[in-house]
Design a protein around this motif. Sequence first.
Motif, short mmCIF file in Angstrom:
data_model
loop_
_atom_site.label_atom_id
_atom_site.label_comp_id
_atom_site.label_asym_id
_atom_site.label_seq_id
_atom_site.Cartn_x
_atom_site.Cartn_y
_atom_site.Cartn_z
N VAL A 93 37.54 43.63 83.61
CA VAL A 93 37.74 43.95 85.02
C VAL A 93 37.58 42.67 85.85
N LYS A 94 38.63 42.34 86.59
CA LYS A 94 38.61 41.15 87.46
C LYS A 94 38.47 41.58 88.92
N THR A 95 37.87 40.71 89.71
CA THR A 95 37.67 41.00 91.13
C THR A 95 38.99 40.82 91.88
N PRO A 96 39.48 41.87 92.57
CA PRO A 96 40.70 41.72 93.37
C PRO A 96 40.50 40.69 94.49
N LYS A 97 41.60 40.11 94.93
CA LYS A 97 41.53 39.08 95.97
C LYS A 97 42.26 39.55 97.23
N ALA A 98 41.71 39.20 98.38
CA ALA A 98 42.34 39.51 99.67
C ALA A 98 42.81 38.20 100.30
N ARG A 99 44.01 38.21 100.84
CA ARG A 99 44.58 37.00 101.44
C ARG A 99 45.39 37.36 102.68
N LEU A 100 45.55 36.39 103.57
CA LEU A 100 46.44 36.55 104.70
C LEU A 100 47.83 36.09 104.30
N GLY A 101 48.84 36.82 104.77
CA GLY A 101 50.20 36.41 104.51
C GLY A 101 50.72 35.54 105.64
N GLU A 102 52.03 35.42 105.75
CA GLU A 102 52.66 34.60 106.78
C GLU A 102 52.29 35.12 108.17
N ILE A 103 51.99 34.20 109.08
CA ILE A 103 51.60 34.54 110.45
C ILE A 103 52.78 34.29 111.39
N ASN A 104 53.14 35.31 112.15
CA ASN A 104 54.20 35.19 113.15
C ASN A 104 53.58 35.31 114.54
N ILE A 105 53.59 34.22 115.28
CA ILE A 105 52.95 34.18 116.59
C ILE A 105 53.84 34.82 117.64
N GLN A 106 53.25 35.73 118.41
CA GLN A 106 53.96 36.37 119.51
C GLN A 106 53.64 35.69 120.84
N SER A 107 52.38 35.33 121.01
CA SER A 107 51.98 34.58 122.21
C SER A 107 50.78 33.72 121.88
N LEU A 108 50.71 32.56 122.54
CA LEU A 108 49.58 31.65 122.32
C LEU A 108 49.41 30.81 123.59
N ASN A 109 48.31 31.03 124.28
CA ASN A 109 48.04 30.33 125.53
C ASN A 109 46.66 29.70 125.48
N SER A 110 46.53 28.54 126.06
CA SER A 110 45.24 27.87 126.10
C SER A 110 45.09 27.07 127.40
N VAL A 111 43.87 27.02 127.89
CA VAL A 111 43.54 26.26 129.10
C VAL A 111 42.31 25.41 128.81
N PRO A 112 42.48 24.15 128.53
CA PRO A 112 41.35 23.29 128.18
C PRO A 112 40.31 23.16 129.30
N ALA A 113 40.74 23.24 130.53
CA ALA A 113 39.82 23.04 131.64
C ALA A 113 38.81 24.18 131.77
N THR A 114 39.20 25.38 131.39
CA THR A 114 38.32 26.54 131.61
C THR A 114 37.05 26.53 130.77
N PRO A 115 37.00 26.30 129.47
CA PRO A 115 38.13 26.37 128.52
C PRO A 115 38.32 27.81 128.03
N SER A 116 39.56 28.15 127.68
CA SER A 116 39.85 29.50 127.19
C SER A 116 41.17 29.50 126.43
N PHE A 117 41.34 30.55 125.65
CA PHE A 117 42.62 30.74 124.94
C PHE A 117 42.79 32.21 124.62
N ASP A 118 44.02 32.61 124.40
CA ASP A 118 44.31 33.95 123.90
C ASP A 118 45.58 33.87 123.07
N ALA A 119 45.65 34.74 122.06
CA ALA A 119 46.81 34.73 121.17
C ALA A 119 47.01 36.12 120.57
N THR A 120 48.26 36.44 120.31
CA THR A 120 48.60 37.65 119.55
C THR A 120 49.59 37.24 118.46
#
Length: 211
Positions: free
Chosen positions: A64-91
């Motif tokens: 019995v081997k331990t199953p593995k979990a992985r992330l697949g390809e990421i498709n960005i819908q939105s990505l915003n960042s404000v260094p001055a605040t600083p803050s960011f949000d992404a989907t």
Amino acid sequence: MAEETHQAYPIAPANGYARSDGESLVAEDELKRKKRIKLFTYIGIFIVFQIIVMTVFGLTVMKVKTPKARLGEINIQSLNSVPATPSFDATFTTQIRIKNTNWGPYKFNAGTATFLYQGATIGQVVIPKSKAGMRSTKKLNVEVAVNTNALPSSSTLGSELSSGVLTLTSQVQLKGKVELMLIMKKNKNAAMDCTIAFDLSTKTVKTLQCK
């Protein structure tokens, strides 16, 4: 009158078969001995073969081997960042893949995929209870939203956003069981630890590494 001559002949055994019977018995015993040797040889070969089969079976199918979990390809819908605040949000959308290399299904309970910035949780997605079939990968499509709303103040976030690269991590811990031969069940936890680097200028994924 001419004298009669008498020719002497060897006296035959009383039954006429003593020598031939003796040879026959010896030949029969020798034949039986050879058959027994051949039988024992076949039995020995069969036992060795069974041992080899059971060993291979135990080291492959029943291991019995331990199953593995992985992330697949990421498709960005939105990505915003404000260094001055600083803050960011992404989907973004991605796949959580549970790879099962066992010779039996892996049934896992519902869990959570957590996305973090420097150890602080900034987003989560629910992973439903499901099953990864024998020697197959279960793929779960998810939509992820991350932001700094619940993020404690960080002295490094502003400089990181200014550098143009945002690094997040993602973790998963799934509890489940691997079933073999419908009779054997083994508890196994599928874990994931991924690092995602976003390029803020191009709004793309720069690197994705999982272990």
